[in-house]
Every structure is written in structure tokens, then in C-alpha cells.
Design an enzyme around this catalytic site. Structure first.
Site, PDB file in Angstrom:
ATOM      1  N   ASP A   1       0.874  -1.163   0.000  1.00 21.33           N
ATOM      2  CA  ASP A   1       0.000   0.000   0.000  1.00 21.33           C
ATOM      3  C   ASP A   1       0.926   1.233   0.000  1.00 21.33           C
ATOM      4  OD1 ASP A   1      -2.393   1.577   0.533  1.00 21.33           O
ATOM      5  OD2 ASP A   1      -1.613   1.785   2.558  1.00 21.33           O
ATOM      6  N   LEU A   2       0.398   2.398  -0.318  1.00 21.75           N
ATOM      7  CA  LEU A   2       1.267   3.584  -0.383  1.00 21.75           C
ATOM      8  C   LEU A   2       1.133   4.467   0.863  1.00 21.75           C
ATOM      9  CD1 LEU A   2       3.230   5.334  -2.055  1.00 21.75           C
ATOM     10  CD2 LEU A   2       1.233   6.446  -3.059  1.00 21.75           C
ATOM     11  N   ASP A   3      -0.025   5.134   0.957  1.00 19.03           N
ATOM     12  CA  ASP A   3      -0.212   6.089   2.060  1.00 19.03           C
ATOM     13  C   ASP A   3      -0.231   5.363   3.409  1.00 19.03           C
ATOM     14  OD1 ASP A   3      -0.456   8.043   0.172  1.00 19.03           O
ATOM     15  OD2 ASP A   3      -2.640   8.071   0.177  1.00 19.03           O
TER      16      ASP A   3
ATOM     17  N   THR B   1       1.512  10.186   3.988  1.00 17.47           N
ATOM     18  CA  THR B   1       0.721  11.246   3.360  1.00 17.47           C
ATOM     19  C   THR B   1      -0.626  11.439   4.060  1.00 17.47           C
ATOM     20  OG1 THR B   1       0.330   9.532   1.746  1.00 17.47           O
ATOM     21  CG2 THR B   1       1.630  11.386   1.013  1.00 17.47           C
TER      22      THR B   1
ATOM     23  N   LYS C   1      -8.673   6.349   5.947  1.00 18.87           N
ATOM     24  CA  LYS C   1      -7.454   5.673   5.483  1.00 18.87           C
ATOM     25  C   LYS C   1      -7.800   4.513   4.551  1.00 18.87           C
ATOM     26  CE  LYS C   1      -4.213   7.004   9.019  1.00 18.87           C
ATOM     27  NZ  LYS C   1      -3.362   6.598  10.130  1.00 18.87           N
TER      28      LYS C   1
ATOM     29  N   VAL D   1      -9.461   4.635   1.978  1.00 21.00           N
ATOM     30  CA  VAL D   1     -10.776   4.855   1.367  1.00 21.00           C
ATOM     31  C   VAL D   1     -10.624   5.846   0.200  1.00 21.00           C
ATOM     32  CG1 VAL D   1     -13.041   5.882   1.867  1.00 21.00           C
ATOM     33  CG2 VAL D   1     -11.952   4.398   3.544  1.00 21.00           C
TER      34      VAL D   1
ATOM     35  N   ARG E   1     -11.210   8.892  -2.593  1.00 16.75           N
ATOM     36  CA  ARG E   1     -11.465  10.326  -2.389  1.00 16.75           C
ATOM     37  C   ARG E   1     -12.977  10.608  -2.332  1.00 16.75           C
ATOM     38  NH1 ARG E   1      -8.832  13.669  -6.975  1.00 16.75           N
ATOM     39  NH2 ARG E   1      -7.241  12.106  -6.550  1.00 16.75           N
TER      40      ARG E   1
ATOM     41  N   SER F   1      -2.563   0.647  -4.277  1.00 13.36           N
ATOM     42  CA  SER F   1      -3.019   1.825  -3.533  1.00 13.36           C
ATOM     43  C   SER F   1      -4.352   2.348  -4.063  1.00 13.36           C
ATOM     44  CB  SER F   1      -1.952   2.917  -3.660  1.00 13.36           C
ATOM     45  OG  SER F   1      -2.461   4.166  -3.273  1.00 13.36           O
ATOM     46  N   ALA F   2      -5.124   2.950  -3.168  1.00 11.33           N
ATOM     47  CA  ALA F   2      -6.390   3.574  -3.578  1.00 11.33           C
ATOM     48  C   ALA F   2      -6.158   4.965  -4.164  1.00 11.33           C
ATOM     49  CB  ALA F   2      -7.319   3.689  -2.374  1.00 11.33           C
ATOM     50  N   SER F   3      -4.948   5.478  -4.018  1.00 16.49           N
ATOM     51  CA  SER F   3      -4.688   6.864  -4.406  1.00 16.49           C
ATOM     52  C   SER F   3      -4.540   7.039  -5.916  1.00 16.49           C
ATOM     53  CB  SER F   3      -3.412   7.365  -3.730  1.00 16.49           C
ATOM     54  OG  SER F   3      -3.111   8.658  -4.209  1.00 16.49           O
ATOM     55  N   LYS F   4      -5.117   8.122  -6.419  1.00 16.67           N
ATOM     56  CA  LYS F   4      -4.942   8.462  -7.830  1.00 16.67           C
ATOM     57  C   LYS F   4      -3.667   9.277  -8.033  1.00 16.67           C
ATOM     58  CE  LYS F   4      -9.695   8.013  -9.207  1.00 16.67           C
ATOM     59  NZ  LYS F   4     -10.866   8.531  -9.883  1.00 16.67           N
TER      60      LYS F   4
ATOM     61  N   LYS G   1     -11.123  -0.660  -1.555  1.00 19.62           N
ATOM     62  CA  LYS G   1     -10.898  -1.535  -0.405  1.00 19.62           C
ATOM     63  C   LYS G   1     -12.048  -1.317   0.589  1.00 19.62           C
ATOM     64  CE  LYS G   1      -5.963  -0.539  -0.906  1.00 19.62           C
ATOM     65  NZ  LYS G   1      -4.817   0.184  -0.341  1.00 19.62           N
TER      66      LYS G   1
ATOM     67  N   GLU H   1      -0.123  -3.283   4.672  1.00 20.56           N
ATOM     68  CA  GLU H   1      -1.240  -2.319   4.747  1.00 20.56           C
ATOM     69  C   GLU H   1      -1.301  -1.604   6.089  1.00 20.56           C
ATOM     70  OE1 GLU H   1      -3.828  -0.627   3.912  1.00 20.56           O
ATOM     71  OE2 GLU H   1      -4.114  -1.198   1.840  1.00 20.56           O
ATOM     72  N   ASP H   2      -1.718  -0.346   6.062  1.00 19.93           N
ATOM     73  CA  ASP H   2      -1.894   0.382   7.329  1.00 19.93           C
ATOM     74  C   ASP H   2      -3.365   0.610   7.667  1.00 19.93           C
ATOM     75  OD1 ASP H   2      -2.227   2.308   5.213  1.00 19.93           O
ATOM     76  OD2 ASP H   2      -2.259   3.831   6.785  1.00 19.93           O
TER      77      ASP H   2
HETATM   78  P1  B16 Z   1      -6.237  10.311  -3.617  1.00 21.55           P
HETATM   79  P2  B16 Z   1      -3.632   4.139   0.067  1.00 21.55           P
HETATM   80  C1  B16 Z   1      -5.439   6.097   0.015  1.00 21.55           C
HETATM   81  O1  B16 Z   1      -4.184   5.606  -0.300  1.00 21.55           O
HETATM   82  C2  B16 Z   1      -5.430   6.911   1.298  1.00 21.55           C
HETATM   83  O2  B16 Z   1      -5.146   6.079   2.410  1.00 21.55           O
HETATM   84  C3  B16 Z   1      -6.782   7.556   1.491  1.00 21.55           C
HETATM   85  O3  B16 Z   1      -6.809   8.307   2.675  1.00 21.55           O
HETATM   86  C4  B16 Z   1      -7.093   8.422   0.269  1.00 21.55           C
HETATM   87  O4  B16 Z   1      -8.372   8.991   0.397  1.00 21.55           O
HETATM   88  C5  B16 Z   1      -7.027   7.553  -0.987  1.00 21.55           C
HETATM   89  O5  B16 Z   1      -5.756   6.955  -1.076  1.00 21.55           O
HETATM   90  C6  B16 Z   1      -7.303   8.335  -2.250  1.00 21.55           C
HETATM   91  O6  B16 Z   1      -6.236   9.198  -2.467  1.00 21.55           O
HETATM   92  O7  B16 Z   1      -7.141  11.397  -3.178  1.00 21.55           O
HETATM   93  O8  B16 Z   1      -4.779  10.688  -3.699  1.00 21.55           O
HETATM   94  O9  B16 Z   1      -6.709   9.633  -4.885  1.00 21.55           O
HETATM   95  O10 B16 Z   1      -3.530   4.104   1.551  1.00 21.55           O
HETATM   96  O11 B16 Z   1      -4.608   3.133  -0.518  1.00 21.55           O
HETATM   97  O12 B16 Z   1      -2.297   4.136  -0.612  1.00 21.55           O
HETATM   98 MG    MG Z   2      -2.782   3.224   3.390  1.00 18.10          MG
END
Ligand code: B16
Ligand code: MG
Length: 218
Positions: free
Chosen positions: A9-11, A17, A45, A47, A49, A114-117, A145, A169-170
Site C-alpha cells: 500500500d502507499l499512504d 501522506t 485511510k 478509502v 477520495r 493503492s487507492a490513491s490516484k 478496499k 497495509e496500514d
Molecule cells: P487520492 P492508500 C489512500 O491511499 C489513502 O489512504 C486515502 O486516505 C485516500 O483517500 C485515498 O488513497 C485516495 O487518495 O485522493 O490521492 O486519490 O492508503 O490506498 O495508498
Molecule cells: Mg494506506
């Protein structure tokens, strides 16, 4: 020994972050007069955006039009990106690079899940993108997730079976996603939050090369 897949996982795992997500969401929450604490931030976390905004609006009992929601989503991301401008390798969490290096030295496939874009620019800015054989992020999945989609795609890219995948994962949602996928779940953080994980470590400095070697040999 079969081909393993080490999925990160990233964040909250590679970089911290979560604090930037928090500051950016807090700004929106303040504008809407919603009380948004660090404890509430735990709910966001891992989740997406879009879902994060819905959770914040639910906390404040605020109804909003799709137009307003879209505006806040853009505003939140712009604010979040402003914190990433100066990001460099110093933001990588302690112990992460030695583990990535050990895996590479042992020819183990590595993926991001990661869920992050915003995952790719973060990996580039912190100078670790070369460690990753596959990157699966918020742009590649339709189910967030605890749906295991992100990790299943990552394992597939690495030509591994889910049962041979190991997920770091965190977030509670991320640990659940790994468990649902029948992968080995390794929680990074507090035991009281991540008790569903198969293994839990406070951070990567607590993970020994011996432990990683055992995972490789499993
Ligand atoms: P973004 P992960 C997640 O990353 C974050 O934990 C979560 O807090 C955030 O809302 C999500 O990415 C979306 O991020 O706004 O950058 O697309 O923990 O899955 O790496
Ligand atoms: Mg995370």
C-alpha cells in the site's frame, strides 16, 4: 517455492501522506462547519477520495448537490497536491527502503496496491518507482478496499496466485481486502486498529530480513 508477490500500500505504509490528506480535508470541513478530528481521519485511510468526502458530509449531517461535491473534490485534491510539491526521499517511512532493497536483491516481484490516484507522482518524487514491477492505483480499479480488486490485479500483473501474495497495509479496509483475497496480510501500525492482520508491525524497522526470507520460502 512458488512465485511470490509482495504488494505495498502507499499512504501510511511507504509514505506518511495521511497527514496531508487530513490537512486538505480539514480545510473543506472547516468551510462546511463540520467537526473533523484526527480520529475521524482514521475512517478515511485506504478509502477513495469520493467516499472520503461522503464520510465527512455524513459526519456533519450535510446534504450536498453533485455539483458542490465535485467542486470540493477538486478543491481537496488541489490542496493535497500543494503539500506534495516539495516531497522527496526524506518522506519515505523508516525501514521501507531496506526491505525493498532486500526483496530486489532476492529477485522478488514487487507491486504497489493503492487507492490513491496520485500514487505515481509520489513514487517518482520520492525516487523509488524503479523498485516496482507493477503499479495498481486508484485509476485502475472500480471497487475500493475492502474489495480485494486492487490486490488481485496487482498479483495478476506479477503472475502470482493470490495465496502467494503478501500485502503490507496500514488501513483496516486494506487488511480486510487482503484477507478477503486470501493473501497474507501484514498490518503496519497499531495492534488495536489492525488486529485482523495475520502479522502486525509498528513500522518497517521492526521487520527483519529473516522474517522476509521466511515469507519468500513459504
Ligand atoms: P487520492 P492508500 C489512500 O491511499 C489513502 O489512504 C486515502 O486516505 C485516500 O483517500 C485515498 O488513497 C485516495 O487518495 O485522493 O490521492 O486519490 O492508503 O490506498 O495508498
Ligand atoms: Mg494506506
Amino acid at each position: 517455492m512458488r512465485t511470490k508477490a509482495f504488494i505495498f500500500d502507499l499512504d501510511g505504509v511507504i509514505v506518511d501522506t495521511a497527514k496531508y490528506h487530513y490537512l486538505a480535508w480539514q480545510k473543506i470541513a472547516q468551510e462546511l462547519n463540520i467537526d473533523f478530528t484526527l480520529e475521524h481521519n482514521e475512517l478515511l485511510k485506504g478509502v477513495s477520495r469520493v467516499r472520503s468526502l461522503d464520510i465527512i458530509l455524513e459526519l456533519g449531517n450535510v446534504q450536498a448537490s453533485q455539483e458542490d461535491k465535485n467542486k470540493w473534490l477538486v478543491q481537496k485534491n488541489d490542496e493535497y497536491l500543494s503539500y506534495l510539491v516539495d516531497m522527496d526521499q526524506s518522506e519515505i517511512l523508516p525501514g521501507v527502503i531496506p526491505v525493498l532493497e532486500f526483496l530486489k536483491q532476492n529477485n522478488q516481484p514487487i507491486a504497489l496496491g493503492s487507492a490513491s490516484k496520485n500514487a505515481r507522482p509520489i513514487l517518482e518524487k520520492t525516487g523509488i518507482i524503479h523498485f516496482f514491477d507493477a503499479i495498481v492505483d486508484g485509476n485502475d480499479v472500480s471497487n475500493a478496499k475492502p474489495d480485494p480488486e486492487v490486490f488481485l490485479i496487482a498479483a495478476k500483473h506479477l503472475n502470482s496466485n493470490p495465496a502467494d501474495a503478501i500485502v503490507f497495509e496500514d488501513s483496516v479496509a486494506g487488511v480486510q481486502a487482503a484477507n478477503i483475497a486470501k493473501m497474507i496480510s501484514i498490518g503496519i501500525g497499531e495492534e488495536k486498529t489492525l488486529h485482523e492482520a495475520q502479522y502486525i508491525f509498528e513500522d518497517f524497522t521492526q521487520i527483519t530480513t529473516r522474517f522476509i526470507q521466511e515469507l519468500i520460502n513459504k
